[in-house]
Each structure stands twice: as C-alpha cells, then as structure tokens.
Design a protein around this motif. Sequence first.
Motif, mmCIF file in Angstrom:
data_model
loop_
_atom_site.group_PDB
_atom_site.id
_atom_site.type_symbol
_atom_site.label_atom_id
_atom_site.label_comp_id
_atom_site.label_asym_id
_atom_site.label_seq_id
_atom_site.Cartn_x
_atom_site.Cartn_y
_atom_site.Cartn_z
ATOM 1 N N VAL B 28 0.861 -1.189 0.000
ATOM 2 C CA VAL B 28 0.000 0.000 0.000
ATOM 3 C C VAL B 28 0.890 1.229 0.000
ATOM 4 O O VAL B 28 1.842 1.309 0.789
ATOM 5 N N VAL B 29 0.548 2.153 -0.907
ATOM 6 C CA VAL B 29 1.314 3.400 -0.979
ATOM 7 C C VAL B 29 0.327 4.576 -0.951
ATOM 8 O O VAL B 29 -0.884 4.413 -1.127
ATOM 9 N N SER B 30 0.914 5.718 -0.761
ATOM 10 C CA SER B 30 0.106 6.941 -0.802
ATOM 11 C C SER B 30 0.580 7.790 -1.955
ATOM 12 O O SER B 30 1.776 7.805 -2.297
ATOM 13 N N SER B 31 -0.373 8.504 -2.533
ATOM 14 C CA SER B 31 -0.022 9.410 -3.611
ATOM 15 C C SER B 31 -1.170 10.397 -3.804
ATOM 16 O O SER B 31 -2.334 9.980 -3.958
ATOM 17 N N SER B 35 -4.809 6.584 -1.211
ATOM 18 C CA SER B 35 -4.070 5.356 -0.885
ATOM 19 C C SER B 35 -4.359 4.326 -1.972
ATOM 20 O O SER B 35 -5.513 4.216 -2.427
ATOM 21 N N TYR B 36 -3.294 3.579 -2.375
ATOM 22 C CA TYR B 36 -3.432 2.588 -3.439
ATOM 23 C C TYR B 36 -2.870 1.257 -2.953
ATOM 24 O O TYR B 36 -1.880 1.215 -2.222
ATOM 25 N N TYR B 53 -2.057 -2.668 -12.225
ATOM 26 C CA TYR B 53 -1.153 -2.890 -11.086
ATOM 27 C C TYR B 53 -1.669 -2.304 -9.761
ATOM 28 O O TYR B 53 -1.229 -2.720 -8.708
ATOM 29 N N TRP B 54 -2.552 -1.353 -9.901
ATOM 30 C CA TRP B 54 -2.976 -0.651 -8.682
ATOM 31 C C TRP B 54 -4.498 -0.476 -8.647
ATOM 32 O O TRP B 54 -5.105 -0.326 -9.684
ATOM 33 N N ASN B 55 -5.044 -0.523 -7.461
ATOM 34 C CA ASN B 55 -6.442 -0.100 -7.204
ATOM 35 C C ASN B 55 -6.449 0.955 -6.096
ATOM 36 O O ASN B 55 -5.617 0.907 -5.181
ATOM 37 N N ILE B 56 -7.358 1.847 -6.249
ATOM 38 C CA ILE B 56 -7.425 2.848 -5.175
ATOM 39 C C ILE B 56 -7.994 2.204 -3.930
ATOM 40 O O ILE B 56 -8.945 1.416 -3.995
#
Lengths: 74, 330
Positions: B28-31, B35-36, B53-56
């Motif tokens: 999990v990352v933030s941007s 958060s994704y 590759y990513w979901n919110i």
Amino acid sequence: MTINKLVIEKDGVNLVDLEGAELQEYNDRISANQTVIQAEEAEKTAQATLKASAKAKLIAGEALTEAEANTVVL
Amino acid sequence: MATINLGAIKFNWKGAYNNSTAYAVDDVVSSGGNSYVCIQASQGNAVGNATAYWNIMSAAGTNGSNGTDLSSTLSTRGDLVFKNASALARLAKGTAGQVLGQGANDPAWVNGSSSTLTTQGDILFRDSSGLQRLAKGSAGQVLKMNSAANAPEYGTVSSDYVKIASGAFNDVSNVDFAASLFVGSTYKSFINMIELEDQDGGQSGNSEFRPMVSGSPISGTAVSSCGIAMNSSSNTVSGLGRDAADSCIIYNDGVRESRALLQIESNGMNRSDCNNNHFINNIRPNHDGAIRCRWDFHAVHHNRTASSADGYRIQMNAGAKGTYCLYGRK
C-alpha cells in the motif's frame, strides 16, 4: 436711590437707569399722582365731616345745608 | 515439508509511491492524498485507480467540502463564523463597544450602551434596527413619544395654560412687561402674578398700571378705570374711578414693606379683534405690623388701536422688589 426700569422681554430681562426726559417724566408722574391722591383723601375727609355734621343736625332737628343733605340723600 | 504460499496476510504499508521501488501484491502506498493497493507486482508503473497494477484503496476527500475552508471564509481578524440558511458564513468583526445580538435568524453586531451613550444625561432606546441614543433634553423638558409614536423624544408639555416668563427683581422703579411677552395670536388672555414689596419699608408713594404701546407708556385719554378698595379695619367700601386717563393708579397708599400680592389678568393683548381689558386685583398687609390688610380691585380698559404692540408697566416708587410669573391662556 436709582430710578430705573426693568424691561422684561420674551427672550431676556434688561435693567435700564432712567435718564433725561424719561427720568423727568417719572418724577413728574409720581408727584402728580401724589397730588391726585391727596385730593382724593381730602375729598374723603370732607365727605366724612359733612356726613357727621348732617347726622348731628338731624338729631338736633336743625336744617341741613345742601352739601350736608347730599351725604344722606341718595 | 510441503509449504503453501499464502501471499501477504496483511497490507504492507510502503509509504509514498516511489517509481524506483519494486512493489508486491498488497503493498500500500500513498499518492496525491489517496491510498493505493498493489494488485500485481511491478516496478515503475504509476499508481491509479483500477489499473493493471494498482487499485485505489481510499480516496482523498474534497478539500474542506463539509466545513468550508474557514481560512478563506474568515478573512479578517475578529471575524466570526455562523451558519446561515445554506452554509457557513462570515460575520465580520464589529466595531469597538458593539455587542453580539441575535436578529430574526442570524447574529449581528449591535451598538452596546457604552458606545451609544456619549454624554451625561443620554438615555438608551431601541429603534427599528437596534439600540439608539437619545441625547439629553434641555432644562424643563419632559420625555414623550414622537408624533409617529415609535420613538421617545424630549419636548415641552403642551398645555392651554403656559408659563411665559418668571423672575425676580430688586431695587427697581418700573417693571415693564414688553409686548413680546403677549403673543395675541397664541394666547387669548394672560395672568401675571406679582409679589411687590417696598424696599425701604415706607408707606408713602403710589403706583400706576400704565398700558404701553411699542415700548413706551401711552399718553392721552385712552384709558378708563374703576375699582373698589376696602380695609380690614372697616366695612367701608371706597369707590375708585379714573376716566379718560393714560393709566390706572393702584396702591394709592404705597406698596409698603410687606409683600403684596398683585394679580393682573388681561385680554386683547396684541389682537386686532379686541381692545385691552385688565383685571387688577391686589391685597397687601398693613405696613405697621398690625393684623390688617387692604384689598383693591381695579377694572381697566384701554381703547387701543388695532396696530399697537401692547405691553404694560408697573410704575412704583424707587426701590421696589418682588417676583413675577406671567402665564398665557390659549
């Protein structure tokens, strides 16, 4: 003693000393009125005297003068 | 022993997204405030909603959408925030001394008593919008409602019987009541109540009531007067008459040292439809201390001219003193 007049107006009061003709007029009137009053007093005294005389003569059965009669006749 | 790869059993917080970091599933990352969560291991694939590759995982809310941005709403030091019919609103700061009041719906600054009342004697009242100052009135005025009946004001009491002038005098010879006192267009008649006293205690002398025209006593034969006088020591009535004269003699035995009461009632003053008539009524105690009084009553008529400016003079021996109070009757 000062002879003066106090003038009362709607918007104020003013005290003025009498002078000249106005002062003379004041003095003349005071004097003249005194004469009038003295004459009135003398007349009253004379009438009282006449009335007393008329009363005395009526009691005594004496004849009245016209002036005396005027004090008792309406 | 056989092993089973269960994958990540919890999300792995990786902090802010870094394009150089290799991410595994469930990282999990933030941007950008969002958060994704990584759904497919990769490196260098930017975060986004529903990519390969990513979901919110959680989206950032709109900045201040539920509370408005108070930093932009409250622009000035001292501002307050309140809720109006639809949203939060700014109430600009009031001025010094104002207090917070409540209007029909919203609050508002209103003048407080300390700033509204500026002068000794001021009073506070409320008009249609708030507290207001009513400046102090002048001496003798009374508080009454204005003609619109919506605010107080200072004024005089309306009356059919009005005091026009009053005062005292000392050491005078004449007292002139000037024409300006007798406003015939307003008053039908006047009553003047005077106390008189001879200053030196003397009995001698006399006094006159003298009609005046344009500031001077009249001369000629326009005045006629009659009267009666009685002393308490006798039941004799003395008749007083003066015809075709310029005055009426009053106090023919002096003003005397005990205060006399002199009342003059007049009509026709400065009126074009009426000559002047005066009732002069007076009583004075005996001068020698005996329990005795004298009463005079005079009726005075002044056959005035229509254009005259009427006043009158009380002429006395020098040194008289007393008081006066003149009333007008409408």
